[in-house]
Design a protein around this motif. Sequence first.
Motif, PDB file in Angstrom:
ATOM      1  N   HIS A 246       0.901  -1.085   0.089  1.00  0.00           N
ATOM      2  CA  HIS A 246       0.071   0.110  -0.053  1.00  0.00           C
ATOM      3  C   HIS A 246       0.942   1.256  -0.005  1.00  0.00           C
ATOM      4  N   GLN A 247       2.015   1.075   0.809  1.00  0.00           N
ATOM      5  CA  GLN A 247       2.889   2.349   0.695  1.00  0.00           C
ATOM      6  C   GLN A 247       3.344   2.624  -0.649  1.00  0.00           C
ATOM      7  N   ALA A 248       3.940   1.473  -1.243  1.00  0.00           N
ATOM      8  CA  ALA A 248       4.574   1.735  -2.604  1.00  0.00           C
ATOM      9  C   ALA A 248       3.561   2.117  -3.739  1.00  0.00           C
ATOM     10  N   LEU A 249       2.303   1.927  -3.345  1.00  0.00           N
ATOM     11  CA  LEU A 249       1.194   2.570  -4.272  1.00  0.00           C
ATOM     12  C   LEU A 249       1.198   4.052  -4.548  1.00  0.00           C
ATOM     13  N   ASN A 250       1.797   4.616  -3.447  1.00  0.00           N
ATOM     14  CA  ASN A 250       1.913   6.244  -3.226  1.00  0.00           C
ATOM     15  C   ASN A 250       0.550   6.879  -3.812  1.00  0.00           C
ATOM     16  N   GLY A 251      -0.389   6.360  -2.931  1.00  0.00           N
ATOM     17  CA  GLY A 251      -1.837   7.070  -3.108  1.00  0.00           C
ATOM     18  C   GLY A 251      -2.628   6.536  -4.387  1.00  0.00           C
ATOM     19  N   PHE A 252      -1.997   5.475  -5.032  1.00  0.00           N
ATOM     20  CA  PHE A 252      -3.012   4.974  -6.338  1.00  0.00           C
ATOM     21  C   PHE A 252      -3.978   4.064  -5.468  1.00  0.00           C
ATOM     22  N   HIS A 253      -5.186   4.045  -5.721  1.00  0.00           N
ATOM     23  CA  HIS A 253      -6.206   3.134  -5.275  1.00  0.00           C
ATOM     24  C   HIS A 253      -7.478   3.522  -5.442  1.00  0.00           C
ATOM     25  N   PRO A 254      -7.808   3.410  -7.050  1.00  0.00           N
ATOM     26  CA  PRO A 254      -9.203   3.757  -7.244  1.00  0.00           C
ATOM     27  C   PRO A 254     -10.278   2.745  -6.711  1.00  0.00           C
ATOM     28  N   ALA A 255      -9.856   1.462  -6.387  1.00  0.00           N
ATOM     29  CA  ALA A 255     -10.541   0.320  -6.136  1.00  0.00           C
ATOM     30  C   ALA A 255      -9.917  -0.828  -5.537  1.00  0.00           C
ATOM     31  N   PRO A 256     -10.697  -1.694  -4.949  1.00  0.00           N
ATOM     32  CA  PRO A 256      -9.488  -2.892  -4.286  1.00  0.00           C
ATOM     33  C   PRO A 256      -8.857  -3.379  -5.534  1.00  0.00           C
ATOM     34  N   LEU A 257      -7.633  -3.628  -5.416  1.00  0.00           N
ATOM     35  CA  LEU A 257      -6.734  -4.186  -6.662  1.00  0.00           C
ATOM     36  C   LEU A 257      -5.849  -5.372  -6.026  1.00  0.00           C
ATOM     37  N   CYS A 258      -5.488  -6.277  -7.281  1.00  0.00           N
ATOM     38  CA  CYS A 258      -4.655  -7.203  -7.111  1.00  0.00           C
ATOM     39  C   CYS A 258      -3.644  -7.322  -8.288  1.00  0.00           C
ATOM     40  N   THR A 259      -2.405  -7.516  -7.944  1.00  0.00           N
ATOM     41  CA  THR A 259      -1.322  -7.933  -9.102  1.00  0.00           C
ATOM     42  C   THR A 259      -0.956  -9.381  -9.017  1.00  0.00           C
ATOM     43  N   ILE A 260      -1.170  -9.695 -10.344  1.00  0.00           N
ATOM     44  CA  ILE A 260      -0.862 -11.176 -10.656  1.00  0.00           C
ATOM     45  C   ILE A 260       0.498 -11.125 -11.552  1.00  0.00           C
ATOM     46  N   ARG A 261       1.563 -11.757 -11.098  1.00  0.00           N
ATOM     47  CA  ARG A 261       2.699 -11.662 -11.838  1.00  0.00           C
ATOM     48  C   ARG A 261       3.496 -12.713 -11.578  1.00  0.00           C
ATOM     49  N   THR A 262       4.160 -13.222 -12.407  1.00  0.00           N
ATOM     50  CA  THR A 262       5.668 -13.907 -12.300  1.00  0.00           C
ATOM     51  C   THR A 262       6.784 -13.012 -12.288  1.00  0.00           C
ATOM     52  N   LEU A 263       7.679 -13.036 -11.530  1.00  0.00           N
ATOM     53  CA  LEU A 263       8.882 -12.056 -11.212  1.00  0.00           C
ATOM     54  C   LEU A 263       9.771 -12.110 -12.252  1.00  0.00           C
ATOM     55  N   LYS A 264       9.849 -10.964 -13.167  1.00  0.00           N
ATOM     56  CA  LYS A 264      10.612 -10.799 -14.187  1.00  0.00           C
ATOM     57  C   LYS A 264      11.523  -9.408 -13.996  1.00  0.00           C
TER      58      LYS A 264
ATOM     59  N   LEU B 259      16.187 -15.148   0.030  1.00  0.00           N
ATOM     60  CA  LEU B 259      16.123 -15.687  -1.440  1.00  0.00           C
ATOM     61  C   LEU B 259      17.513 -14.975  -2.200  1.00  0.00           C
ATOM     62  N   MET B 260      17.646 -13.997  -1.946  1.00  0.00           N
ATOM     63  CA  MET B 260      18.818 -13.368  -2.798  1.00  0.00           C
ATOM     64  C   MET B 260      20.222 -14.202  -2.552  1.00  0.00           C
ATOM     65  N   ALA B 261      20.286 -14.577  -1.241  1.00  0.00           N
ATOM     66  CA  ALA B 261      21.581 -15.385  -0.945  1.00  0.00           C
ATOM     67  C   ALA B 261      21.514 -16.762  -1.451  1.00  0.00           C
ATOM     68  N   SER B 262      20.426 -17.459  -1.555  1.00  0.00           N
ATOM     69  CA  SER B 262      20.472 -18.754  -2.088  1.00  0.00           C
ATOM     70  C   SER B 262      20.364 -18.825  -3.597  1.00  0.00           C
ATOM     71  N   GLU B 263      19.619 -17.794  -4.217  1.00  0.00           N
ATOM     72  CA  GLU B 263      19.128 -17.924  -5.547  1.00  0.00           C
ATOM     73  C   GLU B 263      19.164 -16.442  -6.177  1.00  0.00           C
ATOM     74  N   PRO B 264      20.251 -15.871  -6.711  1.00  0.00           N
ATOM     75  CA  PRO B 264      20.322 -14.334  -6.800  1.00  0.00           C
ATOM     76  C   PRO B 264      19.469 -13.893  -7.915  1.00  0.00           C
ATOM     77  N   CYS B 265      19.000 -14.844  -8.869  1.00  0.00           N
ATOM     78  CA  CYS B 265      18.212 -14.501  -9.865  1.00  0.00           C
ATOM     79  C   CYS B 265      16.622 -14.687  -9.620  1.00  0.00           C
ATOM     80  N   TRP B 266      16.220 -14.943  -8.295  1.00  0.00           N
ATOM     81  CA  TRP B 266      14.921 -15.305  -8.004  1.00  0.00           C
ATOM     82  C   TRP B 266      13.850 -14.223  -8.368  1.00  0.00           C
ATOM     83  N   TRP B 267      14.269 -12.858  -8.547  1.00  0.00           N
ATOM     84  CA  TRP B 267      13.234 -12.027  -8.768  1.00  0.00           C
ATOM     85  C   TRP B 267      13.320 -11.381 -10.394  1.00  0.00           C
ATOM     86  N   THR B 268      14.043 -12.241 -11.427  1.00  0.00           N
ATOM     87  CA  THR B 268      14.099 -12.057 -12.793  1.00  0.00           C
ATOM     88  C   THR B 268      13.691 -13.298 -13.465  1.00  0.00           C
ATOM     89  N   SER B 269      13.861 -14.257 -12.801  1.00  0.00           N
ATOM     90  CA  SER B 269      13.704 -15.659 -13.745  1.00  0.00           C
ATOM     91  C   SER B 269      12.524 -16.113 -14.112  1.00  0.00           C
TER      92      SER B 269
END
Length: 394
Positions: free
Chosen positions: A339-357, A372-382
Amino acid sequence: MERKAWKLKRKLFLSFLNYGMNCKQINQLSPWLRNLLILIWNQYLEYQQSLLNESDGKSRWFYSPWLFVECYMYRRIHEAIIQSPPIDYFDVFKESKEQNFCESQESVIALCTHLQQLIKTIEDLDENQLKDEFFKLLQISLWGNKCDLSLSGGESSSQKTDVLNSLEDLKPFILLNDMEHLWSLLSNCKKTREKASVTRVYIVLDNSGFELVTDLILANFLLSSELATEVHFYGKTIPWFVSDTTIHDFNWLIEQVKHGNHKWMSKCGADWEEFVKMGKWVYHDHIFWTLPHEYCAMPQVAPDLYAELQKAHLILFKGDLNYRKLTGDRKWEFSVPFHQALNGFHPAPLCTIRTLKAEIQVGLKPGQGEQLMASEPCWWTSGKYGIFQYDGPL
Protein backbone atom coordinates in the motif's frame (compact mmCIF):
# COMPACT_ATOMS: atom_id res chain seq x y z
CA MET A 1 -2.19 33.69 -23.26
CA GLU A 2 -0.29 30.89 -25.00
CA ARG A 3 -0.11 28.94 -21.73
CA LYS A 4 -3.88 29.32 -21.25
CA ALA A 5 -4.51 28.05 -24.78
CA TRP A 6 -2.19 25.10 -24.14
CA LYS A 7 -4.09 24.19 -20.97
CA LEU A 8 -7.41 24.35 -22.83
CA LYS A 9 -6.13 22.16 -25.67
CA ARG A 10 -4.62 19.69 -23.21
CA LYS A 11 -7.94 19.44 -21.37
CA LEU A 12 -9.69 18.75 -24.69
CA PHE A 13 -7.07 16.14 -25.57
CA LEU A 14 -7.58 14.36 -22.25
CA SER A 15 -11.30 14.20 -22.97
CA PHE A 16 -10.40 12.35 -26.19
CA LEU A 17 -8.28 9.93 -24.17
CA ASN A 18 -11.32 8.98 -22.12
CA TYR A 19 -12.81 7.14 -25.07
CA GLY A 20 -9.66 5.21 -25.84
CA MET A 21 -8.15 5.18 -29.32
CA ASN A 22 -6.53 2.40 -31.24
CA CYS A 23 -3.48 2.69 -33.48
CA LYS A 24 -5.45 3.65 -36.60
CA GLN A 25 -7.51 6.26 -34.77
CA ILE A 26 -4.39 7.85 -33.29
CA ASN A 27 -2.95 8.22 -36.78
CA GLN A 28 -6.12 9.98 -37.90
CA LEU A 29 -5.99 12.63 -35.15
CA SER A 30 -5.77 16.19 -36.34
CA PRO A 31 -2.17 17.50 -36.37
CA TRP A 32 -2.57 19.65 -33.26
CA LEU A 33 -3.97 16.73 -31.25
CA ARG A 34 -1.04 14.57 -32.27
CA ASN A 35 1.23 17.45 -31.33
CA LEU A 36 -0.40 17.53 -27.90
CA LEU A 37 0.43 13.85 -27.43
CA ILE A 38 4.02 14.72 -28.33
CA LEU A 39 3.92 17.61 -25.86
CA ILE A 40 2.81 15.26 -23.06
CA TRP A 41 5.82 13.08 -23.82
CA ASN A 42 8.11 16.12 -24.03
CA GLN A 43 6.81 17.38 -20.68
CA TYR A 44 7.71 14.05 -19.14
CA LEU A 45 11.10 14.15 -20.87
CA GLU A 46 11.74 17.60 -19.36
CA TYR A 47 10.74 16.24 -15.96
CA GLN A 48 13.24 13.39 -16.28
CA GLN A 49 15.93 15.84 -17.41
CA SER A 50 15.28 17.97 -14.33
CA LEU A 51 16.14 14.98 -12.13
CA LEU A 52 19.58 14.51 -13.68
CA ASN A 53 22.75 16.05 -12.30
CA GLU A 54 24.35 16.22 -15.75
CA SER A 55 25.78 19.63 -16.65
CA ASP A 56 23.95 19.85 -19.98
CA GLY A 57 20.67 18.56 -18.46
CA LYS A 58 20.06 16.06 -21.28
CA SER A 59 18.51 12.64 -20.77
CA ARG A 60 20.75 9.75 -21.76
CA TRP A 61 19.96 6.09 -22.39
CA PHE A 62 22.36 4.86 -19.70
CA TYR A 63 21.52 7.46 -17.04
CA SER A 64 17.74 7.73 -17.27
CA PRO A 65 15.32 5.49 -15.33
CA TRP A 66 14.98 2.14 -17.06
CA LEU A 67 11.16 2.19 -17.13
CA PHE A 68 11.14 5.56 -18.89
CA VAL A 69 13.81 4.43 -21.37
CA GLU A 70 11.85 1.26 -22.25
CA CYS A 71 8.60 3.15 -22.79
CA TYR A 72 10.42 5.75 -24.88
CA MET A 73 11.99 3.06 -27.06
CA TYR A 74 8.62 1.45 -27.89
CA ARG A 75 7.15 4.90 -28.52
CA ARG A 76 9.94 5.59 -31.04
CA ILE A 77 9.39 2.24 -32.76
CA HIS A 78 5.72 3.13 -33.18
CA GLU A 79 6.60 6.63 -34.36
CA ALA A 80 8.83 5.18 -37.08
CA ILE A 81 6.02 2.91 -38.30
CA ILE A 82 3.26 5.54 -38.42
CA GLN A 83 5.48 7.81 -40.49
CA SER A 84 6.07 5.09 -43.07
CA PRO A 85 2.99 4.69 -45.31
CA PRO A 86 1.66 2.29 -46.50
CA ILE A 87 2.68 0.26 -43.39
CA ASP A 88 1.64 2.95 -40.90
CA TYR A 89 -0.87 0.63 -39.18
CA PHE A 90 1.47 -2.36 -39.10
CA ASP A 91 2.15 -4.20 -35.84
CA VAL A 92 5.82 -5.24 -36.03
CA PHE A 93 5.24 -7.81 -33.25
CA LYS A 94 2.12 -9.38 -34.79
CA GLU A 95 3.84 -12.51 -36.13
CA SER A 96 5.53 -13.31 -32.80
CA LYS A 97 2.29 -12.90 -30.84
CA GLU A 98 0.30 -15.10 -33.18
CA GLN A 99 3.06 -17.72 -33.21
CA ASN A 100 2.93 -17.85 -29.41
CA PHE A 101 -0.77 -18.69 -29.55
CA CYS A 102 -0.46 -21.23 -32.38
CA GLU A 103 2.39 -23.10 -30.69
CA SER A 104 0.36 -23.38 -27.47
CA GLN A 105 -2.60 -25.20 -29.05
CA GLU A 106 -2.50 -28.34 -26.91
CA SER A 107 -2.44 -26.30 -23.71
CA VAL A 108 -5.27 -24.08 -24.98
CA ILE A 109 -7.40 -27.13 -25.77
CA ALA A 110 -6.72 -28.59 -22.31
CA LEU A 111 -7.84 -25.34 -20.62
CA CYS A 112 -10.94 -24.98 -22.78
CA THR A 113 -11.91 -28.59 -22.11
CA HIS A 114 -11.47 -28.13 -18.37
CA LEU A 115 -13.55 -24.93 -18.42
CA GLN A 116 -16.44 -26.42 -20.39
CA GLN A 117 -16.59 -29.50 -18.16
CA LEU A 118 -16.52 -27.23 -15.11
CA ILE A 119 -19.37 -25.07 -16.42
CA LYS A 120 -21.53 -28.18 -16.90
CA THR A 121 -21.41 -28.95 -13.18
CA ILE A 122 -20.91 -25.47 -11.73
CA GLU A 123 -24.42 -25.22 -10.26
CA ASP A 124 -23.83 -28.44 -8.29
CA LEU A 125 -20.63 -27.20 -6.62
CA ASP A 126 -20.73 -26.21 -2.98
CA GLU A 127 -18.98 -23.04 -1.81
CA ASN A 128 -15.67 -24.74 -1.00
CA GLN A 129 -15.56 -26.52 -4.34
CA LEU A 130 -16.32 -23.26 -6.14
CA LYS A 131 -13.53 -21.53 -4.24
CA ASP A 132 -11.09 -24.31 -5.15
CA GLU A 133 -11.93 -23.91 -8.84
CA PHE A 134 -11.55 -20.13 -8.56
CA PHE A 135 -8.11 -20.56 -7.00
CA LYS A 136 -7.14 -23.04 -9.70
CA LEU A 137 -8.01 -20.64 -12.54
CA LEU A 138 -6.29 -17.75 -10.77
CA GLN A 139 -3.10 -19.82 -10.62
CA ILE A 140 -3.42 -20.72 -14.30
CA SER A 141 -3.68 -17.00 -15.08
CA LEU A 142 -0.61 -16.37 -12.91
CA TRP A 143 1.61 -18.96 -14.58
CA GLY A 144 0.35 -17.89 -18.00
CA ASN A 145 2.30 -14.69 -17.30
CA LYS A 146 5.53 -16.60 -17.90
CA CYS A 147 4.85 -16.31 -21.66
CA ASP A 148 6.47 -12.90 -22.10
CA LEU A 149 7.97 -12.22 -25.53
CA SER A 150 9.72 -9.01 -24.44
CA LEU A 151 12.10 -11.13 -22.33
CA SER A 152 12.44 -14.19 -24.54
CA GLY A 153 15.26 -12.81 -26.70
CA GLY A 154 13.59 -14.24 -29.79
CA GLU A 155 13.24 -17.70 -28.29
CA SER A 156 9.86 -19.43 -28.18
CA SER A 157 7.79 -18.52 -25.12
CA SER A 158 4.79 -20.67 -25.95
CA GLN A 159 3.13 -22.99 -23.44
CA LYS A 160 4.03 -26.56 -24.39
CA THR A 161 2.87 -28.35 -21.24
CA ASP A 162 -0.51 -28.71 -19.57
CA VAL A 163 -0.31 -26.18 -16.75
CA LEU A 164 -3.33 -27.77 -15.06
CA ASN A 165 -1.25 -30.79 -14.10
CA SER A 166 1.54 -28.62 -12.68
CA LEU A 167 -0.37 -26.43 -10.23
CA GLU A 168 0.44 -28.45 -7.10
CA ASP A 169 4.15 -28.52 -7.98
CA LEU A 170 4.14 -24.76 -8.59
CA LYS A 171 2.42 -23.74 -5.33
CA PRO A 172 5.68 -23.48 -3.33
CA PHE A 173 6.84 -20.79 -5.76
CA ILE A 174 3.98 -18.40 -4.95
CA LEU A 175 5.75 -15.95 -2.63
CA LEU A 176 2.67 -13.88 -1.76
CA ASN A 177 -0.73 -15.49 -1.88
CA ASP A 178 -3.71 -13.19 -1.30
CA MET A 179 -6.22 -15.34 -3.19
CA GLU A 180 -8.34 -15.70 -0.05
CA HIS A 181 -8.89 -11.92 -0.05
CA LEU A 182 -10.09 -12.06 -3.66
CA TRP A 183 -12.52 -14.86 -2.86
CA SER A 184 -13.83 -13.07 0.21
CA LEU A 185 -14.41 -9.86 -1.73
CA LEU A 186 -16.16 -11.40 -4.74
CA SER A 187 -18.17 -14.00 -2.83
CA ASN A 188 -19.48 -11.24 -0.53
CA CYS A 189 -20.40 -9.16 -3.58
CA LYS A 190 -22.31 -12.14 -4.93
CA LYS A 191 -24.16 -12.78 -1.68
CA THR A 192 -25.16 -9.16 -1.13
CA ARG A 193 -25.86 -8.22 -4.74
CA GLU A 194 -29.33 -6.94 -5.48
CA LYS A 195 -31.18 -8.39 -8.47
CA ALA A 196 -30.54 -5.43 -10.79
CA SER A 197 -27.06 -4.50 -9.52
CA VAL A 198 -23.72 -5.40 -11.08
CA THR A 199 -20.33 -6.65 -9.93
CA ARG A 200 -17.53 -5.39 -12.16
CA VAL A 201 -14.11 -7.00 -12.34
CA TYR A 202 -11.52 -5.12 -14.39
CA ILE A 203 -8.47 -6.92 -15.81
CA VAL A 204 -5.58 -4.73 -16.93
CA LEU A 205 -4.07 -7.10 -19.45
CA ASP A 206 -0.46 -7.98 -20.11
CA ASN A 207 0.60 -10.42 -22.84
CA SER A 208 -1.52 -11.66 -25.70
CA GLY A 209 -1.22 -15.26 -26.93
CA PHE A 210 -1.40 -18.01 -24.30
CA GLU A 211 -1.53 -15.63 -21.33
CA LEU A 212 -4.56 -13.87 -22.80
CA VAL A 213 -6.26 -17.27 -23.13
CA THR A 214 -5.74 -17.89 -19.41
CA ASP A 215 -7.21 -14.44 -18.62
CA LEU A 216 -10.28 -15.11 -20.77
CA ILE A 217 -10.73 -18.53 -19.16
CA LEU A 218 -10.71 -16.82 -15.74
CA ALA A 219 -13.13 -14.13 -16.97
CA ASN A 220 -15.48 -16.80 -18.32
CA PHE A 221 -15.47 -18.53 -14.93
CA LEU A 222 -16.22 -15.26 -13.14
CA LEU A 223 -19.41 -14.88 -15.18
CA SER A 224 -20.42 -18.54 -15.03
CA SER A 225 -19.96 -18.66 -11.24
CA GLU A 226 -21.74 -15.29 -10.86
CA LEU A 227 -18.77 -13.92 -8.95
CA ALA A 228 -18.98 -11.08 -11.48
CA THR A 229 -21.68 -9.84 -13.83
CA GLU A 230 -19.33 -7.81 -16.05
CA VAL A 231 -15.65 -8.17 -16.91
CA HIS A 232 -13.83 -5.18 -18.40
CA PHE A 233 -10.48 -5.64 -20.13
CA TYR A 234 -7.89 -2.90 -20.59
CA GLY A 235 -5.31 -3.26 -23.35
CA LYS A 236 -2.86 -1.09 -25.25
CA THR A 237 -3.64 1.41 -28.02
CA ILE A 238 -0.42 0.64 -29.92
CA PRO A 239 2.01 -2.30 -30.18
CA TRP A 240 3.83 -2.25 -26.85
CA PHE A 241 6.58 -4.23 -25.08
CA VAL A 242 6.46 -6.82 -27.89
CA SER A 243 3.59 -9.02 -26.72
CA ASP A 244 1.19 -6.69 -24.90
CA THR A 245 -2.45 -7.07 -25.91
CA THR A 246 -4.10 -4.68 -28.38
CA ILE A 247 -7.71 -4.68 -29.61
CA HIS A 248 -6.58 -6.55 -32.73
CA ASP A 249 -4.94 -9.26 -30.59
CA PHE A 250 -8.05 -9.54 -28.42
CA ASN A 251 -10.45 -9.94 -31.35
CA TRP A 252 -8.06 -12.14 -33.35
CA LEU A 253 -7.61 -14.59 -30.48
CA ILE A 254 -11.35 -14.95 -29.86
CA GLU A 255 -11.85 -15.59 -33.57
CA GLN A 256 -9.06 -18.21 -33.63
CA VAL A 257 -10.48 -20.02 -30.60
CA LYS A 258 -13.97 -19.93 -32.11
CA HIS A 259 -12.70 -21.61 -35.29
CA GLY A 260 -10.46 -24.10 -33.48
CA ASN A 261 -10.55 -27.73 -34.52
CA HIS A 262 -11.67 -28.98 -31.11
CA LYS A 263 -15.30 -28.81 -29.96
CA TRP A 264 -14.63 -27.39 -26.50
CA MET A 265 -12.15 -24.89 -27.85
CA SER A 266 -14.59 -23.62 -30.46
CA LYS A 267 -17.38 -23.56 -27.85
CA CYS A 268 -15.26 -21.24 -25.71
CA GLY A 269 -14.65 -18.93 -28.67
CA ALA A 270 -18.35 -18.79 -29.52
CA ASP A 271 -19.21 -18.04 -25.88
CA TRP A 272 -16.60 -15.30 -25.68
CA GLU A 273 -17.86 -13.68 -28.85
CA GLU A 274 -21.37 -13.71 -27.36
CA PHE A 275 -20.15 -12.16 -24.08
CA VAL A 276 -18.70 -9.26 -26.09
CA LYS A 277 -21.92 -8.80 -28.09
CA MET A 278 -24.03 -8.83 -24.92
CA GLY A 279 -21.79 -6.31 -23.16
CA LYS A 280 -20.83 -8.77 -20.41
CA TRP A 281 -17.25 -8.46 -21.63
CA VAL A 282 -16.07 -4.96 -22.54
CA TYR A 283 -12.69 -4.16 -24.06
CA HIS A 284 -11.15 -0.72 -23.51
CA ASP A 285 -7.91 0.88 -24.53
CA HIS A 286 -6.54 4.22 -23.37
CA ILE A 287 -3.42 6.13 -24.29
CA PHE A 288 -2.38 6.45 -20.64
CA TRP A 289 -1.33 2.78 -20.58
CA THR A 290 1.33 3.61 -23.21
CA LEU A 291 2.62 6.75 -21.53
CA PRO A 292 5.69 6.53 -19.26
CA HIS A 293 3.93 7.80 -16.12
CA GLU A 294 3.64 5.72 -12.98
CA TYR A 295 0.07 4.98 -11.97
CA CYS A 296 -0.04 7.34 -8.99
CA ALA A 297 0.02 10.16 -11.61
CA MET A 298 -3.17 8.87 -13.25
CA PRO A 299 -5.59 11.20 -11.37
CA GLN A 300 -3.70 14.19 -12.79
CA VAL A 301 -2.68 12.90 -16.23
CA ALA A 302 -5.79 10.85 -17.08
CA PRO A 303 -8.51 11.73 -14.56
CA ASP A 304 -11.26 10.24 -16.73
CA LEU A 305 -9.54 6.85 -16.73
CA TYR A 306 -9.08 7.00 -12.96
CA ALA A 307 -12.78 7.80 -12.54
CA GLU A 308 -13.64 4.80 -14.74
CA LEU A 309 -11.47 2.47 -12.64
CA GLN A 310 -13.26 3.67 -9.52
CA LYS A 311 -16.40 1.90 -10.78
CA ALA A 312 -14.73 -1.50 -10.37
CA HIS A 313 -15.35 -3.84 -7.45
CA LEU A 314 -11.93 -5.40 -8.12
CA ILE A 315 -9.06 -4.59 -10.49
CA LEU A 316 -6.58 -7.31 -11.48
CA PHE A 317 -3.27 -5.98 -12.80
CA LYS A 318 -1.39 -8.59 -14.83
CA GLY A 319 2.36 -8.78 -15.25
CA ASP A 320 5.62 -6.99 -14.57
CA LEU A 321 5.07 -3.72 -16.43
CA ASN A 322 1.88 -3.01 -14.51
CA TYR A 323 3.66 -3.85 -11.25
CA ARG A 324 6.55 -1.56 -12.07
CA LYS A 325 4.20 1.32 -12.84
CA LEU A 326 2.10 0.63 -9.74
CA THR A 327 5.18 0.86 -7.52
CA GLY A 328 7.00 3.57 -9.50
CA ASP A 329 9.76 1.07 -10.40
CA ARG A 330 11.71 2.28 -7.37
CA LYS A 331 14.39 0.43 -5.45
CA TRP A 332 12.15 -0.36 -2.50
CA GLU A 333 13.18 -2.47 0.44
CA PHE A 334 11.59 -5.92 0.11
CA SER A 335 9.53 -5.49 3.29
CA VAL A 336 7.98 -2.11 2.39
CA PRO A 337 4.16 -2.51 2.51
CA PHE A 338 2.48 -2.75 -0.90
CA HIS A 339 0.00 0.00 0.00
CA GLN A 340 2.89 2.38 0.74
CA ALA A 341 4.60 1.60 -2.57
CA LEU A 342 1.36 2.42 -4.45
CA ASN A 343 1.93 6.05 -3.39
CA GLY A 344 -1.75 6.93 -3.11
CA PHE A 345 -2.99 5.01 -6.16
CA HIS A 346 -6.15 3.22 -5.10
CA PRO A 347 -9.15 3.68 -7.41
CA ALA A 348 -10.68 0.41 -6.09
CA PRO A 349 -9.57 -2.83 -4.39
CA LEU A 350 -6.78 -4.18 -6.55
CA CYS A 351 -4.53 -7.20 -6.91
CA THR A 352 -1.36 -7.74 -8.91
CA ILE A 353 -0.86 -11.12 -10.56
CA ARG A 354 2.67 -11.58 -11.90
CA THR A 355 5.57 -13.95 -12.31
CA LEU A 356 8.69 -12.09 -11.20
CA LYS A 357 10.83 -10.96 -14.14
CA ALA A 358 11.91 -7.49 -12.98
CA GLU A 359 14.11 -6.35 -10.11
CA ILE A 360 11.37 -5.03 -7.88
CA GLN A 361 9.26 -6.62 -5.16
CA VAL A 362 7.63 -5.23 -2.03
CA GLY A 363 5.45 -6.61 0.74
CA LEU A 364 7.64 -9.58 1.66
CA LYS A 365 8.22 -10.77 5.22
CA PRO A 366 11.30 -9.24 6.92
CA GLY A 367 14.39 -11.08 5.69
CA GLN A 368 12.51 -13.10 3.05
CA GLY A 369 13.93 -11.26 0.05
CA GLU A 370 17.46 -11.25 1.44
CA GLN A 371 17.26 -14.98 2.14
CA LEU A 372 16.14 -15.65 -1.43
CA MET A 373 18.89 -13.40 -2.78
CA ALA A 374 21.55 -15.30 -0.86
CA SER A 375 20.42 -18.71 -2.11
CA GLU A 376 19.12 -17.78 -5.56
CA PRO A 377 20.40 -14.41 -6.91
CA CYS A 378 18.09 -14.45 -9.95
CA TRP A 379 14.92 -15.25 -7.97
CA TRP A 380 13.23 -11.96 -8.90
CA THR A 381 14.02 -12.01 -12.63
CA SER A 382 13.76 -15.66 -13.68
CA GLY A 383 9.95 -15.96 -13.84
CA LYS A 384 10.19 -18.93 -11.47
CA TYR A 385 8.27 -17.20 -8.66
CA GLY A 386 4.84 -15.59 -8.66
CA ILE A 387 2.64 -13.41 -6.48
CA PHE A 388 -0.97 -12.51 -5.78
CA GLN A 389 -0.60 -9.18 -3.96
CA TYR A 390 -3.76 -7.46 -2.78
CA ASP A 391 -4.59 -3.95 -1.61
CA GLY A 392 -8.13 -4.04 -0.28
CA PRO A 393 -10.85 -1.51 0.49
CA LEU A 394 -9.65 1.62 2.29
